[in-house]
Design a protein around this motif. Sequence first.
Motif, PDB file in Angstrom:
ATOM      1  N   PRO A 193       1.778  -5.816   3.743  1.00 40.99           N
ATOM      2  CA  PRO A 193       2.348  -6.627   2.338  1.00 40.99           C
ATOM      3  C   PRO A 193       1.396  -7.477   1.540  1.00 40.99           C
ATOM      4  CG  PRO A 193       3.918  -7.236   4.473  1.00 40.99           C
ATOM      5  CD  PRO A 193       3.210  -6.673   4.919  1.00 40.99           C
ATOM      6  N   GLN A 194       0.026  -8.173   2.454  1.00 39.74           N
ATOM      7  CA  GLN A 194      -0.840  -8.065   1.876  1.00 39.74           C
ATOM      8  C   GLN A 194      -1.722  -6.984   1.431  1.00 39.74           C
ATOM      9  OE1 GLN A 194      -2.642 -10.622   5.218  1.00 39.74           O
ATOM     10  NE2 GLN A 194      -1.697 -12.304   5.008  1.00 39.74           N
ATOM     11  N   ALA A 195      -2.041  -5.865   2.279  1.00 38.23           N
ATOM     12  CA  ALA A 195      -2.661  -5.270   1.399  1.00 38.23           C
ATOM     13  C   ALA A 195      -2.572  -4.494   0.178  1.00 38.23           C
ATOM     14  CB  ALA A 195      -3.437  -3.931   2.553  1.00 38.23           C
ATOM     15  N   ILE A 196      -0.547  -4.546   0.124  1.00 37.06           N
ATOM     16  CA  ILE A 196      -0.159  -4.055  -0.739  1.00 37.06           C
ATOM     17  C   ILE A 196      -0.400  -4.889  -2.167  1.00 37.06           C
ATOM     18  CG2 ILE A 196       2.239  -3.124  -2.023  1.00 37.06           C
ATOM     19  CD1 ILE A 196       0.358  -0.760   0.101  1.00 37.06           C
ATOM     20  N   LYS A 197       0.102  -5.910  -1.905  1.00 38.16           N
ATOM     21  CA  LYS A 197      -0.791  -7.309  -2.498  1.00 38.16           C
ATOM     22  C   LYS A 197      -1.767  -6.929  -3.748  1.00 38.16           C
ATOM     23  CE  LYS A 197      -0.111 -11.933  -3.818  1.00 38.16           C
ATOM     24  NZ  LYS A 197       0.107 -12.897  -3.538  1.00 38.16           N
ATOM     25  N   THR A 202      -8.835   1.829  -1.095  1.00 37.86           N
ATOM     26  CA  THR A 202      -8.997   2.820  -0.110  1.00 37.86           C
ATOM     27  C   THR A 202      -8.606   1.968   1.135  1.00 37.86           C
ATOM     28  OG1 THR A 202     -10.338   4.553   0.067  1.00 37.86           O
ATOM     29  CG2 THR A 202      -8.783   4.677  -1.721  1.00 37.86           C
ATOM     30  N   TRP A 203     -10.157   1.487   1.255  1.00 38.12           N
ATOM     31  CA  TRP A 203     -10.863   1.095   2.762  1.00 38.12           C
ATOM     32  C   TRP A 203      -9.472   0.081   3.169  1.00 38.12           C
ATOM     33  CZ3 TRP A 203     -13.672   1.465   6.184  1.00 38.12           C
ATOM     34  CH2 TRP A 203     -14.016   0.788   7.137  1.00 38.12           C
ATOM     35  N   ASP A 204      -7.862  -0.343   3.346  1.00 37.19           N
ATOM     36  CA  ASP A 204      -7.017  -1.133   4.372  1.00 37.19           C
ATOM     37  C   ASP A 204      -6.323  -0.494   4.478  1.00 37.19           C
ATOM     38  OD1 ASP A 204      -8.414  -3.752   3.915  1.00 37.19           O
ATOM     39  OD2 ASP A 204      -7.412  -4.312   2.549  1.00 37.19           O
ATOM     40  N   LEU A 205      -5.982   0.035   3.822  1.00 35.57           N
ATOM     41  CA  LEU A 205      -4.899   1.725   3.587  1.00 35.57           C
ATOM     42  C   LEU A 205      -5.500   2.659   5.034  1.00 35.57           C
ATOM     43  CD1 LEU A 205      -4.235   3.100   0.116  1.00 35.57           C
ATOM     44  CD2 LEU A 205      -2.927   0.969   2.242  1.00 35.57           C
ATOM     45  N   PHE A 206      -6.342   2.955   4.826  1.00 32.48           N
ATOM     46  CA  PHE A 206      -7.098   4.017   5.855  1.00 32.48           C
ATOM     47  C   PHE A 206      -7.514   3.466   7.339  1.00 32.48           C
ATOM     48  CE2 PHE A 206      -9.190   7.057   2.799  1.00 32.48           C
ATOM     49  CZ  PHE A 206      -8.915   8.155   2.642  1.00 32.48           C
ATOM     50  N   GLN A 207      -8.146   2.261   7.327  1.00 35.28           N
ATOM     51  CA  GLN A 207      -8.453   1.823   8.203  1.00 35.28           C
ATOM     52  C   GLN A 207      -7.048   0.704   9.151  1.00 35.28           C
ATOM     53  OE1 GLN A 207     -11.628   1.030  10.115  1.00 35.28           O
ATOM     54  NE2 GLN A 207     -11.308  -0.594  11.545  1.00 35.28           N
ATOM     55  N   GLY A 220       2.032  -3.660  10.834  1.00 35.49           N
ATOM     56  CA  GLY A 220       1.404  -4.302   9.333  1.00 35.49           C
ATOM     57  C   GLY A 220       2.853  -5.778   9.315  1.00 35.49           C
ATOM     58  N   ILE A 221       4.354  -4.579   9.355  1.00 35.80           N
ATOM     59  CA  ILE A 221       4.828  -5.498   8.773  1.00 35.80           C
ATOM     60  C   ILE A 221       5.259  -6.498   9.650  1.00 35.80           C
ATOM     61  CG2 ILE A 221       7.767  -5.539   8.751  1.00 35.80           C
ATOM     62  CD1 ILE A 221       7.255  -2.263   7.314  1.00 35.80           C
TER      63      ILE A 221
END
Length: 98
Positions: free
Chosen positions: A24-28, A66-71, A17-18
């Motif tokens: 960074p996109q998911a966190i933003k 939470t979807w992006d964090l899980f997926q 992901g980095i």
Amino acid sequence: MRVMLRAHMDTAATNEGIKSGALPQAIKKLMETVKPEAAYFGLHEGVRSCWIVFDLQDSAMMPSLTWDLFQEFHAEIEVAPVMKAEELAKALGALHSS
């Protein structure tokens, strides 16, 4: 309700992901959505982790939040109600006076 979301994210998935820019996109996206009171990022139990405190307006928001964090990052996630010290003092005072 003020909640704290704690996520432990998979190392291999976050490394990818980095490299791809997805982390960074998911966190933003998450930060823009929840507008946190506080957000912290670091290591916990040897993996990349975050602790995010925010006002959860509707519990039905949890799957999309939470979807992006899980997926994408195979995260282990906990969400728990939390309070400030002043709120705890008020609650304990109410218990003491009853």
